[in-house]
Design a protein around this motif. Structure first.
Motif, PDB file in Angstrom:
ATOM      1  N   LEU A   1       0.846  -1.200   0.000  1.00 48.85           N
ATOM      2  CA  LEU A   1       0.000   0.000   0.000  1.00 48.85           C
ATOM      3  C   LEU A   1       0.873   1.238   0.000  1.00 48.85           C
ATOM      4  CD1 LEU A   1      -2.805   1.420   0.394  1.00 48.85           C
ATOM      5  CD2 LEU A   1      -2.410   1.191   2.852  1.00 48.85           C
ATOM      6  N   CYS A   2       0.636   2.115  -0.988  1.00 46.90           N
ATOM      7  CA  CYS A   2       1.309   3.415  -1.024  1.00 46.90           C
ATOM      8  C   CYS A   2       0.502   4.368  -0.144  1.00 46.90           C
ATOM      9  CB  CYS A   2       1.387   3.931  -2.457  1.00 46.90           C
ATOM     10  SG  CYS A   2       2.205   5.526  -2.588  1.00 46.90           S
ATOM     11  N   LEU A   3       1.081   4.839   0.970  1.00 50.05           N
ATOM     12  CA  LEU A   3       0.327   5.597   1.967  1.00 50.05           C
ATOM     13  C   LEU A   3      -0.095   6.966   1.472  1.00 50.05           C
ATOM     14  CD1 LEU A   3       2.375   4.635   5.150  1.00 50.05           C
ATOM     15  CD2 LEU A   3       0.203   3.691   4.382  1.00 50.05           C
ATOM     16  N   ALA A   4       0.595   7.520   0.484  1.00 46.31           N
ATOM     17  CA  ALA A   4       0.270   8.867   0.017  1.00 46.31           C
ATOM     18  C   ALA A   4      -1.059   8.916  -0.721  1.00 46.31           C
ATOM     19  CB  ALA A   4       1.400   9.395  -0.871  1.00 46.31           C
ATOM     20  N   ASP A   5      -1.338   7.943  -1.552  1.00 44.52           N
ATOM     21  CA  ASP A   5      -2.570   7.984  -2.349  1.00 44.52           C
ATOM     22  C   ASP A   5      -3.442   6.738  -2.167  1.00 44.52           C
ATOM     23  OD1 ASP A   5      -1.064   6.076  -3.558  1.00 44.52           O
ATOM     24  OD2 ASP A   5      -0.800   7.132  -5.457  1.00 44.52           O
ATOM     25  N   ASN A   6      -3.120   5.879  -1.205  1.00 45.49           N
ATOM     26  CA  ASN A   6      -3.881   4.656  -0.912  1.00 45.49           C
ATOM     27  C   ASN A   6      -3.964   3.705  -2.100  1.00 45.49           C
ATOM     28  OD1 ASN A   6      -4.476   5.013   1.803  1.00 45.49           O
ATOM     29  ND2 ASN A   6      -6.213   6.355   1.334  1.00 45.49           N
TER      30      ASN A   6
ATOM     31  N   HIS B   1       8.353   7.452  -1.897  1.00 44.45           N
ATOM     32  CA  HIS B   1       7.054   7.130  -1.309  1.00 44.45           C
ATOM     33  C   HIS B   1       7.225   6.216  -0.106  1.00 44.45           C
ATOM     34  CE1 HIS B   1       4.735   8.759  -4.730  1.00 44.45           C
ATOM     35  NE2 HIS B   1       5.760   8.321  -5.457  1.00 44.45           N
ATOM     36  N   GLU B   2       6.387   6.464   0.900  1.00 48.00           N
ATOM     37  CA  GLU B   2       6.347   5.549   2.038  1.00 48.00           C
ATOM     38  C   GLU B   2       5.347   4.437   1.723  1.00 48.00           C
ATOM     39  OE1 GLU B   2       5.878   5.485   6.923  1.00 48.00           O
ATOM     40  OE2 GLU B   2       5.196   7.224   5.783  1.00 48.00           O
TER      41      GLU B   2
ATOM     42  N   ALA C   1       1.435  -8.963   5.382  1.00 47.41           N
ATOM     43  CA  ALA C   1       1.119 -10.341   4.997  1.00 47.41           C
ATOM     44  C   ALA C   1       0.670 -11.080   6.248  1.00 47.41           C
ATOM     45  CB  ALA C   1       2.330 -11.035   4.379  1.00 47.41           C
ATOM     46  N   MET C   2      -0.307 -11.932   6.072  1.00 50.06           N
ATOM     47  CA  MET C   2      -0.868 -12.644   7.214  1.00 50.06           C
ATOM     48  C   MET C   2       0.191 -13.510   7.882  1.00 50.06           C
ATOM     49  SD  MET C   2      -4.228 -15.111   7.362  1.00 50.06           S
ATOM     50  CE  MET C   2      -5.140 -13.936   6.393  1.00 50.06           C
ATOM     51  N   GLY C   3       0.325 -13.340   9.203  1.00 51.65           N
ATOM     52  CA  GLY C   3       1.292 -14.099   9.964  1.00 51.65           C
ATOM     53  C   GLY C   3       2.663 -13.459  10.027  1.00 51.65           C
ATOM     54  N   TYR C   4       2.798 -12.234   9.466  1.00 50.23           N
ATOM     55  CA  TYR C   4       4.092 -11.555   9.449  1.00 50.23           C
ATOM     56  C   TYR C   4       3.953 -10.130   9.969  1.00 50.23           C
ATOM     57  CZ  TYR C   4       5.713 -15.456   6.632  1.00 50.23           C
ATOM     58  OH  TYR C   4       6.050 -16.702   6.206  1.00 50.23           O
ATOM     59  N   LYS C   5       5.045  -9.608  10.465  1.00 52.37           N
ATOM     60  CA  LYS C   5       5.047  -8.255  11.006  1.00 52.37           C
ATOM     61  C   LYS C   5       4.911  -7.239   9.877  1.00 52.37           C
ATOM     62  CE  LYS C   5       7.908  -9.316  15.070  1.00 52.37           C
ATOM     63  NZ  LYS C   5       9.174  -9.021  15.780  1.00 52.37           N
ATOM     64  N   GLU C   6       4.123  -6.203  10.160  1.00 52.46           N
ATOM     65  CA  GLU C   6       3.953  -5.126   9.176  1.00 52.46           C
ATOM     66  C   GLU C   6       5.275  -4.385   8.995  1.00 52.46           C
ATOM     67  OE1 GLU C   6       2.022  -0.807   9.499  1.00 52.46           O
ATOM     68  OE2 GLU C   6       0.536  -2.435   9.671  1.00 52.46           O
ATOM     69  N   LEU C   7       5.535  -3.974   7.730  1.00 51.24           N
ATOM     70  CA  LEU C   7       6.773  -3.272   7.413  1.00 51.24           C
ATOM     71  C   LEU C   7       6.443  -1.969   6.697  1.00 51.24           C
ATOM     72  CD1 LEU C   7       9.923  -3.320   7.264  1.00 51.24           C
ATOM     73  CD2 LEU C   7       9.655  -4.371   5.005  1.00 51.24           C
ATOM     74  N   ARG C   8       7.032  -0.866   7.155  1.00 46.36           N
ATOM     75  CA  ARG C   8       6.902   0.424   6.481  1.00 46.36           C
ATOM     76  C   ARG C   8       8.296   0.888   6.065  1.00 46.36           C
ATOM     77  NH1 ARG C   8       2.155   4.333   8.839  1.00 46.36           N
ATOM     78  NH2 ARG C   8       0.577   2.732   9.151  1.00 46.36           N
ATOM     79  N   ARG C   9       8.392   1.298   4.816  1.00 46.09           N
ATOM     80  CA  ARG C   9       9.701   1.716   4.320  1.00 46.09           C
ATOM     81  C   ARG C   9       9.511   2.674   3.144  1.00 46.09           C
ATOM     82  NH1 ARG C   9      13.859  -3.013   3.170  1.00 46.09           N
ATOM     83  NH2 ARG C   9      13.494  -3.262   5.415  1.00 46.09           N
TER      84      ARG C   9
ATOM     85  N   LEU D   1      13.143  -4.775  -6.134  1.00 47.86           N
ATOM     86  CA  LEU D   1      13.341  -4.881  -4.686  1.00 47.86           C
ATOM     87  C   LEU D   1      13.220  -6.329  -4.213  1.00 47.86           C
ATOM     88  CD1 LEU D   1      11.087  -1.865  -3.706  1.00 47.86           C
ATOM     89  CD2 LEU D   1      13.576  -1.919  -3.567  1.00 47.86           C
ATOM     90  N   MET D   2      13.937  -6.654  -3.165  1.00 49.82           N
ATOM     91  CA  MET D   2      13.795  -7.935  -2.460  1.00 49.82           C
ATOM     92  C   MET D   2      13.502  -7.590  -1.003  1.00 49.82           C
ATOM     93  SD  MET D   2      13.789 -11.278  -2.721  1.00 49.82           S
ATOM     94  CE  MET D   2      14.765 -11.686  -4.185  1.00 49.82           C
ATOM     95  N   ILE D   3      12.248  -7.755  -0.579  1.00 48.45           N
ATOM     96  CA  ILE D   3      11.798  -7.312   0.742  1.00 48.45           C
ATOM     97  C   ILE D   3      11.476  -8.532   1.586  1.00 48.45           C
ATOM     98  CG2 ILE D   3      10.112  -5.920   1.988  1.00 48.45           C
ATOM     99  CD1 ILE D   3       9.668  -4.417  -0.690  1.00 48.45           C
TER     100      ILE D   3
END
Length: 840
Positions: A49-54, A74-75, A80-88, A97-99
């Motif tokens: 999800l791109c936080l600037a424009d949803n 962009h932030e 993902a279900m069962g995983y910690k949320e990531l903001r970057r 990218l490899m996230i």
């Protein structure tokens, strides 16, 4: 003036040009791949999800994504279900990218603690949503579609977790194998794969009439030395306890247990549900639910569901974890993941199902099992070729083992090395020695190459005729030939000082292996031994050491000389036909007396019979373990039926008995969800003719292993006889459903069992020695008490049992009681029975 206007127009045109080009060039994209940090495997269905424009998107089945954004930085939020949320923050210059996302291990525990005291179903929005999921379940599940087809890739692995150095001691030549430890799949576990199987299949499903077909066209698996390891049985067992799974199933069958699905029809009576998140992406609007067991000891899951809010209420993703307090043995971790993707018509299709389970004690893991299924190339509705559903539901094509697998997910380096390592391992002398010792302990046979000696438990036994009985036996192996099979034994009794023997051989008639399904062979048998009245010819006739120490062991015997010739043919739809001829010449030995019912001074000392028989067996969708000609069914929900007709052939080879026999039998296992499972057996038959009672139905006589056999543990041998009869058995394993609800007691992981056996029979007047002078009297014991009884117009014989299973994870204790005919002499009315029963 004109020049000014021109300059103005040029300026405006330039602005317009730049503006339009800024619109064109401002639209760029960020792309990459989302993986699990611990396993380095792709995460399907992760939300970006791109936080600037949803603006949002999600990853495909390989973890890849691409999202359109304006040029710049962009932030981005990644979930993902069962995983910690990531903001970057990312820039549009990031195109590959490899996230990596970390497991979210504590979220469910926090939810459980926070809401435990105030939870209730009434007025709970999460429960209302689950009700809608259940209501729409039939239209969303794939089995509810009129027709469909898809490609399925399966990978099944089994092996050791964190193998200790002890396995290397004195086995230095095996170090290469123990060095191939997978450190990528889980960061806290080192996995050594011992068995791996890959397969590709085309799957067809039709709703009306309900039909299913799986054609496996590619299969690759590890194989051990066939002298000691039956690779088919390993494959069958692992595919049984780790069957294909779907969250839409009412109960998810795994480890021979039924775990209630969180979206089962009655799920809200066993689970607690909470709304924990809302998700918006290009696929739509989803609500994420967390769930946990109301009773942590029951066979239930905890985890999360992602539900589509487009009106279909279909499951997009599911993460299920086996609760560590569940009434389950040896399981330290059990994780199941499901991912569904929406097709062009908006239907959610199962994309990936993954199950990982580690086994061990509280001190740590010992072994693991891992199954990954990836479904692609859906056709909905499907054009199913005619004749597709003929034959068995699961069919392995003849060319499957020669066809390389098409992998939906690449093997990691450790998985790639597994096949070659197992092949190399089979050639090591120390490994062959380990297999030989293990085979002797587990199977009771010592392999000599083309032949093997055994079984071990039959080397010594004891009975009242032979005294100490010593027996040596053996059988051929496929190293000699797989087109024929021989087994034989010789036995000697110290009291009767006489040799006994058995020889049987089977020869293939279709040019294929005589032992694999479907088989077609001719079998010939010769046996000379002492046998219980009513017993048939058999290599394992019950004279093992353990049988000889049973309290109700047989004491009446025939000295029998028998010959048998049989033709056996099995068909792909699991119908088999056996036809044969059997000659048996029986002589009374010991204190077995057959007194003529019309003349008490005349003894019948010899009974000779000739029998032709036809046995029709139908076991739809049957799977089994086999070793040589012996088959042991894997008991699933499908029934098994038998019909056998026997016709005597009198007037030659010393036989004067004319009779007909008809026997029918059926057995079935009922899966009762949280109430465990129940095994039911029903058989019956009728005998036409005038015969001594030893040729009639004797319900407690040990016969060759058969799924329909009912063991009347409180009935004495030859206690009842009949020429018309019916037998019934029920045995229910409740898997701790009641004990799990009792405080303190539930910590012991005890399980309830109960059962009952019934026999009812009638005897025609012409076979009843009290009414007929053409048969023989019932035998008596040393005190003159009659040993055999007739149930004509009397109540059936019943015995029942109740017990506790899983004591200390390995013991079963039962109280068995005779419910009728307790007044008969020399019978036990009840007893406690202790046995070893190791199960998950």
């Amino acid at each position: 003036m004109r020049i000014g206007r021109i300059l103005c127009l040029l300026f405006l045109g330039l602005l317009s040009f730049l503006g339009n080009n800024s619109i064109l060039y401002a639209q760029s994209k960020i792309s990459g791949k989302i993986i699990a940090k611990d396993t380095r495997k792709p995460l399907a269905g992760a939300t970006i999800l791109c936080l600037a424009d949803n603006n949002a998107t999600s990853t495909d089945s390989l973890g890849n994504f691409s999202i359109n954004v304006k040029a710049g930085t962009h932030e981005v939020q990644i979930r993902a279900m069962g995983y910690k949320e990531l903001r970057r923050s990312f820039t549009t210059e990031d195109t590959s990218l490899m996230i990596a996302l970390e497991h979210e291990s504590n979220t469910l525990e926090a939810i459980s603690i926070t809401h435990r005291a105030k939870y209730r179903n009434r007025g709970n929005k999460a429960v209302e949503l689950i009700d809608l999921v259940v209501k729409h379940k039939n239209q969303n599940r794939l089995k509810g579609k009129d027709s469909l087809s898809f490609e399925q890739y399966d990978k099944l692995k089994f092996g050791m977790v964190n193998p200790k150095p002890i396995f290397k001691m004195g086995l230095s030549e095996l170090n290469f194998f123990f060095d191939n430890v997978d450190t990528l799949q889980y960061p806290d576990k080192k996995l050594l794969t011992i068995f791996m199987e890959e397969s590709n299949a085309k799957v067809y499903n039709q709703r009306n009439p309900a039909k299913y077909k799986k054609q496996i066209y590619s299969q690759k698996k590890t194989e051990f030395d066939k002298r000691y390891i039956n690779n088919h049985n390993i494959q069958s067992y692992l595919n049984y306890v780790f069957q294909p799974i779907d969250v839409y199933d009412e109960s998810i069958f795994i480890l021979n247990k039924q775990f209630l699905s969180p979206i089962a029809d009655n799920g809200k009576h066993f689970y607690k549900y909470y709304i924990v998140d809302t998700i918006f992406n290009k696929e739509g609007y989803f609500i994420q639910l967390a769930f946990e067991p109301r009773n942590t000891t029951d066979l239930l899951f905890k985890g999360k569901l992602q539900v589509s809010m487009d009106g279909s209420y279909a499951v997009k993703q599911a993460f299920l974890s086996i609760d560590k307090q569940a009434n389950l043995n040896w399981v330290n971790q059990g994780d199941l993941r499901f991912h569904y993707r929406k097709n062009e018509e908006g239907v959610m299709l199962l994309d990936t199902a993954h199950a990982f389970i580690s086994f061990g004690t509280k001190r740590g893991d010992a072994v693991f099992a891992d199954r990954l299924s990836v479904h692609t190339d859906y056709e909905l509705p499907a054009a199913i070729p005619s004749g597709t559903f003929q034959g068995a539901p699961v069919e392995i094509l003849a060319s499957a083992e020669q066809t390389p697998p098409k992998r939906a997910v690449d093997l990691n380096p450790f998985e790639q090395a597994t096949y070659s390592n197992i092949e190399q391992l089979n050639h090591k002398g120390s490994f062959k020695t380990l297999l030989a010792v293990g085979y002797l302990i587990a199977q009771g046979y010592h392999n000599l190459g083309k032949f093997e000696l055994g079984p071990l438990e039959y080397l010594y036994s004891r009975n009242n005729i032979e005294g100490n009985r010593f027996r040596i036996g053996g059988r051929s192996t496929q190293e000699l030939t797989d087109k024929a099979y021989v087994e034989a034994y010789a036995a000697y009794g110290t009291d009767d000082q006489r040799w006994k023997y058995y020889v049987s051989t089977a020869v293939s008639l279709n040019g294929k292996s005589v032992v694999t399904f479907p088989a077609h062979y001719l079998e010939a048998t010769v046996q000379n031994d002492i046998m219980e009245p009513g017993q048939n010819l058999s290599f394992l006739k019950g004279d093992s050491f353990f049988r000889s120490i049973r309290k109700n062991r047989p004491t009446k015997w025939f000295d029998m000389q028998g010959y048998q010739l049989q033709h056996v043919i099995e068909f792909g739809n699991h119908i088999s036909l056996t036809t044969g001829f059997t000659h048996q010449d029986r002589h009374t030995v010991g204190d077995l007396l057959l007194i003529n019912s019309g003349n008490p001074d005349e003894l019948l000392t010899q009974i000779t019979t000739n029998e032709a028989h036809v046995d029709l067996r139908w076991a739809p969708n049957e799977k089994f373990y086999y070793r040589n000609l012996t088959r042991r069914s894997i008991i699933e929900r499908y029934p098994v039926f038998n019909v056998k007709y026997t016709k005597s052939i009198d007037g030659f080879w010393g036989s004067s008995y004319a009779y007909d026999k008809l026997a029918v039998a059926a057995s079935k296992r009922l899966f009762l969800n949280q109430l465990g499972f129940m095994d039911m057996k029903l058989s019956g038959g009728k005998i036409w003719g005038t015969l001594p009672y030893t040729l009639l139905e004797l319900p407690n006589v040990k016969q060759p292993d058969d799924r329909h056999t009912i063991d009347f543990s409180m009935m004495n041998p030859m206690e009842f006889a009949a020429d018309e009869y019916i037998k019934f058995s029920v045995f229910h394993q409740m898997q701790g459903f009641l004990f799990n609800k009792i405080p303190l007691l539930k910590r012991l992981n005890l399980r309830e069992i109960w059962g009952a056996n019934m026999f009812y029979g009638r005897m025609n007047d012409k076979n009843n020695p009290y009414l007929s002078d053409k048969v023989v009297e019932f035998d008596k014991n040393a005190d003159g008490e009659v040993l055999t009884y007739v149930l004509n117009d009397k109540a059936p014989y019943w015995e029942g049992s109740v017990g506790i299973d899983n004591i200390l994870n390995c013991l079963r204790v039962e109280y068995v009681k005779r419910l009728t005919y307790e007044q008969l002499p020399r019978v036990d009315q009840d007893r406690f029975r202790v046995s070893i029963n190791i199960n998950f």
